[in-house]
Design a protein around this motif. Structure first.
Motif: not given
Ligand SMILES: [Zn+2]
Length: 227
Positions: A86, A90, A99, A101-103, A105-107, A109
């Protein structure tokens, strides 16, 4: 009033064994998966590699980390690698001004939520700064500390010198600290020279001058042709 602080069997530690990481440490973690001609080289092959890495960087209390690693096995190891992946995602996105991947960012966070809490503690006639462990996720805490410098850099807008080695088979992540800020390769003697050899040969084939920009080295023939 310390009663406001909750959590299972917390412990407070003064700075001095502060679990702190800088951006270099964060990148060192990302580069524990390196690439040689596009082939991944895994430096965190087993749990012990991860424990040793955290130990080298002073980022976790070993007994708690070891206990978690032993209990979690492959799942524990996979979690660490997922966070690393992740972070790379980023970093790549920042370099490419897009931007992630949301995945990813989720990891990121997810581990940020495990960060040890900073607090003031009564010291020897003055205040000291300490940090408080929840003691239930030493791995998450250590990972959070690794992730934080990258988050701080993004918050400060200091991403202009984020780089990924221009050799696609390498992808080493680094921060360009050169004065001119035009560094493109992890290392001029390896990846930089390889790229130079390719351009040199392509020039000889086509008979055209190479118009590549950003090469800080110039147009002389490379010193060592690649094997
Ligand atoms: Zn490289």
């Amino acid at each position: 009033m310390t009663a406001t602080i909750s959590g299972p069997a917390p412990s407070v530690h003064l700075q001095g064994h502060a679990h702190e990481a800088d951006l270099e440490t964060c990148l060192d973690f990302v580069n524990t998966e390196s690439y040689d001609d596009g082939v991944p080289d895994e430096h965190l092959a087993v749990s012990q590699d991860v424990i040793a890495w955290f130990e080298e960087h002073g980022l976790a209390h070993q007994p708690a980390l070891r206990a978690q690693a032993a209990a979690g096995g492959e799942v524990w190891l996979a979690r660490v690698r997922t966070v690393r992946e992740a972070l790379r995602a980023v970093w790549d996105a920042e370099v490419e001004h897009r931007i992630p991947d949301q995945a990813a960012l989720d990891t990121v966070n997810g581990v940020l939520r495990e960060a040890p809490r900073i607090e003031l503690v009564a010291g020897d006639g003055c205040c000291g700064v300490g940090h408080r462990h929840s003691n239930d996720d030493a791995t998450g805490e250590a990972l959070a500390v690794v992730v934080q410098p990258l988050v701080r850099a993004i918050a400060a807008g200091e991403t202009g010198r984020f780089r990924v080695c221009a050799n696609d088979g390498c992808r080493w992540v680094f921060e360009d600290t050169s004065r001119a800020g035009r560094r493109r390769w992890c290392d001029m003697t390896t990846c930089g020279n390889r790229a130079k050899v390719r351009r040199f040969r392509s020039r000889r084939r086509t008979g055209h001058a190479d118009e590549a920009t950003g090469d800080p080295v110039g147009d002389a023939a490379p010193a060592t042709p690649p094997a």
